[in-house]
Design an enzyme around this catalytic site. Sequence first.
Site, PDB file in Angstrom:
ATOM      1  N   GLU A 128      10.134  16.715  14.398  1.00 47.95           N
ATOM      2  CA  GLU A 128      10.525  16.513  13.006  1.00 47.95           C
ATOM      3  C   GLU A 128       9.758  17.505  12.135  1.00 47.95           C
ATOM      4  OE1 GLU A 128       9.114  12.980  10.815  1.00 47.95           O
ATOM      5  OE2 GLU A 128      11.185  12.710  10.186  1.00 47.95           O
TER       6      GLU A 128
ATOM      7  N   GLU B 197      10.091   1.810  10.428  1.00 51.12           N
ATOM      8  CA  GLU B 197      11.134   2.803  10.101  1.00 51.12           C
ATOM      9  C   GLU B 197      10.465   4.171  10.162  1.00 51.12           C
ATOM     10  OE1 GLU B 197      14.174   2.027   9.615  1.00 51.12           O
ATOM     11  OE2 GLU B 197      14.215  -0.063   8.980  1.00 51.12           O
TER      12      GLU B 197
ATOM     13  N   LYS C 173       0.871  -1.178   0.000  1.00 52.17           N
ATOM     14  CA  LYS C 173       0.000   0.000   0.000  1.00 52.17           C
ATOM     15  C   LYS C 173       0.906   1.226   0.000  1.00 52.17           C
ATOM     16  CE  LYS C 173      -1.795   2.957   2.158  1.00 52.17           C
ATOM     17  NZ  LYS C 173      -1.556   4.382   1.740  1.00 52.17           N
TER      18      LYS C 173
ATOM     19  N   CYS D  80      13.995  11.118   5.753  1.00 53.86           N
ATOM     20  CA  CYS D  80      14.028  10.832   7.193  1.00 53.86           C
ATOM     21  C   CYS D  80      15.433  11.029   7.760  1.00 53.86           C
ATOM     22  CB  CYS D  80      13.559   9.411   7.435  1.00 53.86           C
ATOM     23  SG  CYS D  80      14.497   8.215   6.467  1.00 53.86           S
TER      24      CYS D  80
ATOM     25  N   GLY E   8       7.223   5.331   7.757  1.00 54.11           N
ATOM     26  CA  GLY E   8       6.372   6.514   7.825  1.00 54.11           C
ATOM     27  C   GLY E   8       6.576   7.220   9.147  1.00 54.11           C
ATOM     28  N   SER E   9       5.547   7.911   9.599  1.00 48.25           N
ATOM     29  CA  SER E   9       5.700   8.729  10.800  1.00 48.25           C
ATOM     30  C   SER E   9       5.529   7.911  12.078  1.00 48.25           C
ATOM     31  CB  SER E   9       4.703   9.878  10.778  1.00 48.25           C
ATOM     32  OG  SER E   9       3.403   9.360  10.889  1.00 48.25           O
TER      33      SER E   9
HETATM   34  P1  NAD Z   1       2.638   8.598   7.279  1.00 49.53           P
HETATM   35  O1  NAD Z   1       2.880   7.879   8.533  1.00 49.53           O
HETATM   36  O2  NAD Z   1       1.598   9.658   7.257  1.00 49.53           O
HETATM   37  O3  NAD Z   1       2.232   7.600   6.121  1.00 49.53           O
HETATM   38  C1  NAD Z   1       3.028   6.508   5.743  1.00 49.53           C
HETATM   39  C2  NAD Z   1       2.167   5.452   5.116  1.00 49.53           C
HETATM   40  O4  NAD Z   1       1.286   4.928   6.099  1.00 49.53           O
HETATM   41  C3  NAD Z   1       1.282   5.951   3.980  1.00 49.53           C
HETATM   42  O5  NAD Z   1       1.181   4.950   2.993  1.00 49.53           O
HETATM   43  C4  NAD Z   1      -0.049   6.131   4.671  1.00 49.53           C
HETATM   44  O6  NAD Z   1      -1.153   6.069   3.808  1.00 49.53           O
HETATM   45  C5  NAD Z   1      -0.048   4.980   5.652  1.00 49.53           C
HETATM   46  N1  NAD Z   1      -0.928   5.141   6.818  1.00 49.53           N
HETATM   47  C6  NAD Z   1      -1.346   6.293   7.408  1.00 49.53           C
HETATM   48  N2  NAD Z   1      -2.156   6.014   8.444  1.00 49.53           N
HETATM   49  C7  NAD Z   1      -2.246   4.660   8.537  1.00 49.53           C
HETATM   50  C8  NAD Z   1      -2.921   3.767   9.409  1.00 49.53           C
HETATM   51  N3  NAD Z   1      -3.674   4.225  10.398  1.00 49.53           N
HETATM   52  N4  NAD Z   1      -2.775   2.442   9.206  1.00 49.53           N
HETATM   53  C9  NAD Z   1      -1.992   1.978   8.209  1.00 49.53           C
HETATM   54  N5  NAD Z   1      -1.340   2.772   7.350  1.00 49.53           N
HETATM   55  C10 NAD Z   1      -1.451   4.096   7.504  1.00 49.53           C
HETATM   56  O7  NAD Z   1       4.039   9.166   6.814  1.00 49.53           O
HETATM   57  P2  NAD Z   1       4.341  10.099   5.574  1.00 49.53           P
HETATM   58  O8  NAD Z   1       3.873  11.488   5.923  1.00 49.53           O
HETATM   59  O9  NAD Z   1       3.850   9.463   4.332  1.00 49.53           O
HETATM   60  O10 NAD Z   1       5.930  10.059   5.518  1.00 49.53           O
HETATM   61  C11 NAD Z   1       6.749  10.923   6.212  1.00 49.53           C
HETATM   62  C12 NAD Z   1       7.262  10.249   7.459  1.00 49.53           C
HETATM   63  O11 NAD Z   1       7.946   9.059   7.146  1.00 49.53           O
HETATM   64  C13 NAD Z   1       8.280  11.093   8.197  1.00 49.53           C
HETATM   65  O12 NAD Z   1       8.032  11.018   9.583  1.00 49.53           O
HETATM   66  C14 NAD Z   1       9.602  10.426   7.870  1.00 49.53           C
HETATM   67  O13 NAD Z   1      10.628  10.638   8.794  1.00 49.53           O
HETATM   68  C15 NAD Z   1       9.202   9.014   7.813  1.00 49.53           C
HETATM   69  N6  NAD Z   1      10.187   8.257   7.047  1.00 49.53           N
HETATM   70  C16 NAD Z   1      10.997   7.363   7.696  1.00 49.53           C
HETATM   71  C17 NAD Z   1      11.949   6.645   6.997  1.00 49.53           C
HETATM   72  C18 NAD Z   1      12.844   5.648   7.675  1.00 49.53           C
HETATM   73  O14 NAD Z   1      13.388   4.803   6.983  1.00 49.53           O
HETATM   74  N7  NAD Z   1      13.043   5.715   8.970  1.00 49.53           N
HETATM   75  C19 NAD Z   1      12.063   6.835   5.622  1.00 49.53           C
HETATM   76  C20 NAD Z   1      11.242   7.751   4.999  1.00 49.53           C
HETATM   77  C21 NAD Z   1      10.291   8.447   5.723  1.00 49.53           C
END
Ligand code: NAD
Length: 488
Positions: A392, A254, A179, A288, A232-233
């Site tokens: 962040e 991550e 997804k 990130c 993600g976050s």
């Molecule tokens: P996000 O958490 O909003 O979304 C990430 C993914 O999760 C998206 O596909 C989103 O649709 C999905 N998602 C959102 N809510 C969900 C839920 N309740 N259940 C399941 N899936 C859900 O993050 P973002 O805004 O897309 O990305 C930015 C964040 O990602 C930043 O915090 C960044 O630091 C982090 N990031 C971390 C790494 C790493 O390797 N540590 C790499 C890249 C980005």
Amino acid sequence: TMAHSKALLVLENFIAGKFVPCSSYIDSYNPSTGEVYCRVPDSGKEEVEAAVKAAKAAFPIWSSKSPLERSRVLNKLADLIEHDLEAFAQAESKDQGKTILFARTVDIPRAVYNFRFFASSILHHMTECTQMATEGCVHYTSRTPVGVAGLISPWNLPLYLLTWKIAPAIACGNTVVAKPSEMTSVTAWMMCKLLEKAGVPHGVVNVVFGMGTKAGEALVCHPTVPLISFTGSTLTAQRIMEKSAPHCKRLSLELGGKNPAIIFDDADLSQCIPTTLRSSFANQGEICLCTSRIFVQRGIYSEFLKKFVAEAKKWKVGNPLDPTVDVGALISKEHLEKVRSYVKKAQAEGAQVLCGEGVDSLALPSGNQRGYFMLPTVIAEVKDDSCCMQEEIFGPVTCVVAFDTEEEVIERANSVKYGLAATVWSSNVGRVHRVAQKLQAGLVWTNCWLIRDLNLPFGGMKASGIGREGGKDSYEFFTEVKTITIKH
Ligand code: NAD
């Protein structure tokens, strides 16, 4: 109007080897123009159910193939993506707002390399064996794929991070339901068009597009998906942990970062300044691993700041498709507003904005007036407990502060909830080792940034994550291990 909607790119889910339309769609914006240009399926439980069913059906055959057979398929897929590299780079730039230069040189080459790397890596793993002569026993471990893997990825490095999960998952013999972020789904959809030609059997890779709270959560809650790899976050990760707890799922998380750069007075500034500019502003600061707190030893603080700001002002912001542009558009209007609000808060607290947002004017090409652009911004005189130094921001904003001693800077660098990455700049090898050892970060780069060997673990400490991914680590995450004892 109909004419308008006809011009839009419409994506479809990819389930059991076929593209299938969805009953409702989400608008997706081109961040550099502010216009809707694409429609993404708004999948829910039903679509996820179909995808998991397809993945489950494909598992017995795929998991029984030899690593070599799977390796060949991954290599073929890498070749096919590489063949279309320019088309993928153009699409990633348009969908995400990143510069074409970054998409061409980082995102898409890395997506290709992810498949090549795991195609090779999977051939070289060894399992353990021990002997107990007194008991007449040998023990050994065997590893088998887990089943249907749920993969959820963010918008900042769309195809790069999605393939960083798909490649090891399928190399190990799992089948997947992925997804991607609803904001950046296009390159994943383009990749699906190549799967059949690469020899990926139907159902091995399924992609459902849609919102995190709907499609993502349906995947996280699905009882037949025993593991979730999420990038993600931190906030979303907490929600995923809660939702998956009743099923005791295996999670790899991550998450975010608040990464420090520590610059000692014996650092080679001719290397340090250009690299720290990149580590702060590359991909609009939407990585990130980006630096957002720069600690500079007092003796070189003014010199560093003066040079750093002068160089930051040279970064060209504009149309991401222009190959001379250094900074593209941020992902969305909401995100741009959030990043800007941090700069305002810093000013309200008495910090000094030395260049960028609110200080310099931004001239955009006529076609990009409604895009989500922002100048690289450097803030000084910020207190360590300020939200700009703790949270962040995930944009082209970096804070510069002075420090005196090694012990002091280690403590200050560690005093945030995150622990993803850090950079240390010094020509004293002993110091570099000492500081790297004491930093709470999953990755420490000394006198460089973002150089990765995919064999080695990647991941964060503290609120930056749980688990590690990498050659051996991903193999361990995506397989189930068993200890077998044989007595003669
Ligand atoms: P996000 O958490 O909003 O979304 C990430 C993914 O999760 C998206 O596909 C989103 O649709 C999905 N998602 C959102 N809510 C969900 C839920 N309740 N259940 C399941 N899936 C859900 O993050 P973002 O805004 O897309 O990305 C930015 C964040 O990602 C930043 O915090 C960044 O630091 C982090 N990031 C971390 C790494 C790493 O390797 N540590 C790499 C890249 C980005």
